[in-house]
Design an enzyme around this catalytic site. Structure first.
Site, mmCIF file in Angstrom:
data_model
loop_
_atom_site.group_PDB
_atom_site.id
_atom_site.type_symbol
_atom_site.label_atom_id
_atom_site.label_comp_id
_atom_site.label_asym_id
_atom_site.label_seq_id
_atom_site.Cartn_x
_atom_site.Cartn_y
_atom_site.Cartn_z
ATOM 1 N N GLU A 128 34.309 42.991 39.082
ATOM 2 C CA GLU A 128 32.871 43.208 39.296
ATOM 3 C C GLU A 128 32.164 43.796 38.075
ATOM 4 O O GLU A 128 31.478 44.817 38.167
ATOM 5 C CB GLU A 128 32.642 44.093 40.527
ATOM 6 C CG GLU A 128 33.139 43.466 41.805
ATOM 7 C CD GLU A 128 32.939 44.333 43.045
ATOM 8 O OE1 GLU A 128 33.024 43.794 44.164
ATOM 9 O OE2 GLU A 128 32.708 45.561 42.890
ATOM 10 N N GLU B 201 37.921 39.474 46.911
ATOM 11 C CA GLU B 201 37.546 40.454 47.932
ATOM 12 C C GLU B 201 36.627 39.792 48.949
ATOM 13 O O GLU B 201 35.709 39.055 48.584
ATOM 14 C CB GLU B 201 36.808 41.657 47.314
ATOM 15 C CG GLU B 201 37.654 42.544 46.444
ATOM 16 C CD GLU B 201 36.861 43.747 45.916
ATOM 17 O OE1 GLU B 201 35.800 44.065 46.516
ATOM 18 O OE2 GLU B 201 37.287 44.343 44.908
#
Length: 414
Positions: free
Chosen positions: A213, A342
């Site tokens: 991220e 995720e």
């Protein structure tokens, strides 16, 4: 393809500049331009870590040469060891120490793959050298999973600096011009060491994910990519270079890492960022070894927002289906398999609807050969005033909080 390494003196000169431009890839820039804009230079960051203090892999195992697409399909049911090695201390975010019994239980319950989020900057000294004891601890947990014939994704997790201001040395990376030089040094030196510690002792069952991220923390664009915003375009250009440096460090280690599969994220690991034209996969001498890394807590109103939606409606199903199709059309059909590193649906006391969501999420992504890794932060109890209740496996008692969700994962992934 791989570029010729400049002399150390030239590297030092290029990386001494503070004001950098991350929005251009003009390879024909003059020497003067390179001094003010290192992104225009082909030079890699210098290796600054202490070779005598790092862990080296002396194993030997044959790399079988399975395709990246087949490897992703073979991962089947994926799970994250969340809030553990990515925390400041392994138990600091409320999870117990990871044990072999824990990994054995996960494997026995049908989990075929494990993503191991790891934060590194807090275990790194001023020479960018990773503490050998920390690397050994990571290696121990990776090996427990490998011994269970599981696939393992090893990453660089909470190393994104949390402030756009100039970052202290050795505190991670931040994808903007102010922090580009330090970010490049960190990413390149870190992955050189991980690649040295994990190489010939691991076959296709070990996959590297270069960054987690990566984003503009502390800004209005932290989680929302805007193709028309100058800071987003700049950040994407910086990230493209950081991804390339990480991949170069892995490939330069040789051995099995010359062929290892490597996961590459866009800004925020978001689908929107990955679909934007500003995002580029790095150049690789090894064809067919790169995998797109994306996260999908989607649709947001159902999967993460509190209170948000508690029912998984047909409209939300269509929204989710569109995400997988767009990933397929841009990446899978063009030779880049996709891993959803995720995903999850926060507990709103709506177990039946969550099971419907999991059924759809896994079965629809599987149509495109996309494998998904459940995010598990250990927080299982529903709370109407607090989101991110992504607890699924009870690590203390070695059982699943919601067996119905486990059944959905296993049923739809196999």
């Amino acid at each position: 393809m791989k570029k010729i390494l400049k002399t150390l003196f030239f590297v030092s000169l290029v990386f001494s500049t503070v004001f950098l431009s991350c929005a251009t890839n003009n390879k024909s820039a003059s020497t003067t331009q390179e001094q003010t804009n290192p992104l225009q230079s082909d030079a890699k960051p210098p290796k600054l870590y202490d070779e005598n203090k790092i862990l080296k892999d002396d194993g030997k195992i044959e790399f079988k040469g399975i395709s990246a697409a087949q490897t992703v399909i073979d991962m089947k049911v994926g799970w994250n060891l969340g809030n553990t090695l990515d925390a400041p201390g392994e138990t600091q975010w409320g999870q117990p120490l990871t044990t072999k019994e824990m990994i054995d239980t996960l494997a026995a319950s049908g989990i075929k793959s494990i993503r191991i989020p790891v934060s590194w900057n807090i275990h790194m000294d001023s020479s960018y050298t990773v503490n050998k004891n920390w690397m050994n601890r990571v290696k121990t947990i990776v090996d427990w999973a490998i011994e269970n014939d599981m696939y393992v994704i090893l990453n660089c997790h909470h190393d994104n600096y949390n402030n756009p201001a100039k970052m202290p040395k050795g505190h991670g990376y931040y994808p903007n011009k102010t922090n580009y030089v330090e970010s490049a040094k960190f990413v390149y030196n870190l992955w050189s060491q991980i690649a040295t510690a994990f190489n010939n002792g691991y076959d296709e069952h070990l996959v590297f994910e270069v960054l987690n991220e990566p984003r503009l923390c502390g800004t209005s664009h932290e989680w929302w990519f805007d193709k028309n915003a100058a800071e987003c375009v700049e950040a994407a250009a910086c990230l493209n270079k950081l991804n390339q440096f990480a991949l170069d460090a892995i490939r330069e280690s040789g051995g099995n890492n010359q062929k290892r599969y490597v996961m590459i994220p866009a800004l925020g690991a978001s689908v929107d960022s990955a679909l934007a034209s500003a995002f580029k996969m790095p150049e690789d001498d090894e064809a067919g070894k790169l995998i797109l890394s994306a996260h999908a807590y989607s649709p947001y109103t159902f999967a993460m927002q509190t209170p948000g939606a508690k029912s998984f409606t047909p409209a939300l199903q269509n929204e989710l289906a569109g995400i997988f199709k767009r990933l397929n059309d841009k990446f899978v059909t063009n030779g880049y398999p996709v891993v959803i590193g995720e995903y999850g649906a926060t507990n709103k006391g709506n177990l039946e609807e969550r099971v419907k969501w999991f059924d759809f999420f896994i079965s629809d992504s599987k149509k495109y050969g996309i494998t998904c890794f459940l995010w598990d932060n250990g927080a299982a109890e529903a709370n109407p005033n607090q989101g991110e209740k992504f607890g699924y496996f009870d690590r203390r008692n070695l059982k699943w909080f919601f067996p119905e969700i486990l059944d959905s994962l296993v049923k739809n992934s196999n």
